[in-house]
Write a protein that holds these residues in place. Sequence first.
Motif, short mmCIF file in Angstrom:
data_model
loop_
_atom_site.label_atom_id
_atom_site.label_comp_id
_atom_site.label_asym_id
_atom_site.label_seq_id
_atom_site.Cartn_x
_atom_site.Cartn_y
_atom_site.Cartn_z
N GLU A 1 37.05 38.67 44.59
CA GLU A 1 36.24 37.48 44.75
C GLU A 1 36.77 36.40 43.84
N ILE A 2 36.84 35.19 44.33
CA ILE A 2 37.33 34.07 43.53
C ILE A 2 36.11 33.28 43.07
N GLU A 3 35.97 33.23 41.77
CA GLU A 3 34.80 32.56 41.22
C GLU A 3 34.84 31.07 41.49
N GLU A 4 33.66 30.50 41.64
CA GLU A 4 33.58 29.06 41.87
C GLU A 4 33.48 28.28 40.56
N ASP B 1 39.56 29.07 39.57
CA ASP B 1 40.64 29.99 39.23
C ASP B 1 41.87 29.82 40.11
N THR C 1 48.96 32.84 41.64
CA THR C 1 48.56 34.23 41.79
C THR C 1 47.54 34.62 40.73
N TYR C 2 47.69 34.06 39.55
CA TYR C 2 46.82 34.42 38.44
C TYR C 2 45.80 33.31 38.24
N HIS C 3 44.95 33.47 37.27
CA HIS C 3 43.84 32.54 37.11
C HIS C 3 44.29 31.26 36.44
N ASP D 1 48.06 32.26 34.12
CA ASP D 1 48.44 33.15 33.04
C ASP D 1 49.95 33.27 32.86
N LEU D 2 50.67 33.13 33.93
CA LEU D 2 52.10 33.39 33.83
C LEU D 2 52.98 32.24 34.30
N ARG D 3 52.41 31.28 34.97
CA ARG D 3 53.24 30.21 35.55
C ARG D 3 52.61 28.85 35.35
N VAL E 1 50.68 35.96 27.61
CA VAL E 1 50.35 35.12 28.76
C VAL E 1 50.17 33.68 28.29
N THR F 1 48.03 30.47 27.83
CA THR F 1 46.61 30.26 27.68
C THR F 1 46.18 28.81 27.88
#
Lengths: 453, 407
Positions: A97-100, A122, A183-185, A203-205, A234, A236
């Motif tokens: 689930e993708i938080e709003e 996210d 892909t990440y948040h 987190d990574l890009r 990661v 931040t």
Amino acid sequence: MAGAGGGGCPAGGNDFQWCFSQVKGAIDEDVAEADIISTVEFNYSGDLLATGDKGGRVVIFQREQENKSRPHSRGEYNVYSTFQSHEPEFDYLKSLEIEEKINKIRWLPQQNAAHFLLSTNDKTIKLWKISERDKRAEGYNLKDEDGRLRDPFRVTALRVPILKPMDLMVEASPRRIFANAHTYHINSISVNSDHETYLSADDLRINLWHLEITDRSFNIVDIKPANMEELTEVITAAEFHPHQCNVLVYSSSKGTVRLCDMRSSALCDRHSKFFEEPEDPSSRSFFSEIISSISDVKFSHSGRYMMTRDYLSVKVWDLNMESRPVETHQVHEYLRSKLCSLYENDCIFDKFECCWNGSDSAIMTGSYNNFFRMFDRNARRDVTLEASRENSKPRASLKPRKVCTGGKRKKDEISVDSLDFNKKILHTAWHPLENIIAVAATNNLYIFQDKIN
Amino acid sequence: MECALDAQSLISISLRKIHSSRTQRGGIKLHKNLLVSYVLRNARQLYLSERYAELYRRQQQQQQQQQQPPHHQHQHLAYAAPGMPASAADFGPLQVGGGGDAEAREPAARHQLHQLHQLHQLHLQQQLHQHQHPAPRGCAAAAGASAGGAGALSELPGCAALQPPHGAPHRGQPLEPLQPGPAPLPLPLPPPAPAALCLRDPRASAACSAPSAPPGATPPAAAASPPASPAPASSPGFYRGAYPAPSDFGVHCSSQTTVLDLDTHVVTTVENGYLHQDCCASAHCPCCGQGAPGPGLASATGCKRKYYPGQEEEDEDEEDAGDLGAEPPGGAPFAPCKRARFEDFCPDSSPDASNISNLISIFGSGFSGLVSRQPDSSEQPPPLNGQLCAKQALASLGAWTRAIVAF
């Protein structure tokens, strides 16, 4: 432009007192999770103040014009627009689930009558246009009385509609949706000084976007290891330099900051500058990695300095010196012996933000128990203030608070054990030009102003 | 609000956090899980170092009882953390088992110590090798110090890359040090080798061990240890002094891995082979014969050691005579993590039982051996169960799923 911000300064210079101005939000003890404010941001002029919450809504406050009849009270902030920016989504591929929840809001510089802001959750960034409408076109003869469209052959007269005034209506419409690039948040967005591009960081890009183009983004930083088993840190937070459109910084969970120059290569995996303060080996503990993780990084308005916030301290760095910060301010050092409990109740993972005042002479960040801290860089003074309903009489001065760390507790001091760790101030914002601050305390937004004695 | 958490509770808390992050809204947060994995690693290292220290101390006590003059005690003071709880129950499940008196446990303790000693000799060998061929990256474990250590068991290798003592002969494999190889090894910097300081410096070990005797966790021993008041306010936490300075780190062959399961987006860190050594080191564990990963793990990735659940299950089977899961032994690629199969399996009779079920649901089919043991949990003391599970969980973290590169 107002000078240094601080509380209760003794003689010399401007005497400032922070005073309560307004509080927005429900008074209920029962706080709905969706109402928890997750980001606060002034626009470039300071006339608009935007907040995002966990329910995906954006509320924009506008400062009223100063009232000549009440010169002492500055303009108040009243609701200007409210809209649902993001909705909960579901990623079917990953069963996630993708938080709003709105993670960040960033205003664009104003170029015409409308206001533009970027808001992100996210996964998806949206460009919103907030415009006013105070006129309505009337006099169309294209519809019947009952509202049905008339057949074209039945329209026999040419009528030009007339614009009539109407009550002011503020509309928010999504103009661009930048999706499917992360892909990440997503943890940060930052508008470039060229006003055409912006970055979004997960987190990574880190990706670079053009505000007009939604189907393409350029990846400029990628720290994802070839083998995910080797992941050690990661991203931040990330931000563009306020003046140099080729410079950006990003902070890591290891307590380091990297400055990248986009001119050097298309992929900024190699940093131009690397800011890291060596760890003090005597203070090592189980949680050293957690408390050294940087939760926010902000350039000063001048562009000469930047500020990083980790769990216990705020550090000011000179961009010309990578070896160590020029200033370190302890926010709540008394928590260092409580890290175990804070780990258990997850508070140690709280991500506090920090902000500069307009003249870069003061910095502010939040803490627990609805406390927030201000550090006057010039006067080398700091103060702890509280955002609470008890102290919410109009223009009431804020009394400095003190946390007692041991020994005898003096009157008016609060002991560490009686701090309420559910009342945390993670998001604060400082008006770009004046001494007005917005402090988000869970579901309430406090606005404080200075009062010159 | 002060809490006294020992390494074990910290480990179980961390695992619980990782598990609950699976069900949190918004998916698994990579950042938070990475930080939790750091705590997990730190806690586990300290926990294991404490165990080593205590085992050694008890070994010395035995020797003293056998040999009248207490000359050796002094020599090994460095390894005996004075504040160490005396009860073996403090060491957790991989020790000789809960309860019982010290005397009865001594032979087992001696046995364990012997095995640990062998492990350490291997470790020293590898470090020597490592010094000649330094790995590009390594998880340091006071390599330099160990060479000059006063005794054999001077440091706990923070990241072990050891062959099990029994593994090699039984499997007919030559005992060889783990080659670091070209494969880059993960390095959460700086990896603490808490035992180094803890064991070398009695003062430091006292500092680190005193708080490690928490009031609740080790009831019988708590009286013997210093009052569990936390470290002085100036100290950052409980384990100050338990971690050597970064300068103590040498280069060491590392098999530490941080694994991200992109299915569940859980990031965890484990030292391959290390915990399984503990499992073997425990006389209680009949799987010693099988030892740690053997031939099946000489995978194409060179030195990268992975646990395959087939291997694990083999070992678990030895222990519990449970039914083997579907995976073939050793070397078989891991099947995608089967989730939520065992979540409701064991009733929450104790926090550890729920721990087990939680872990099982995380690690899926790799724990079918354990699962079959659940109804017989009365055969073993509950703490043994839960913490044994935790240990095996940690040992297998590197293997239960392949970290899939999404794109």
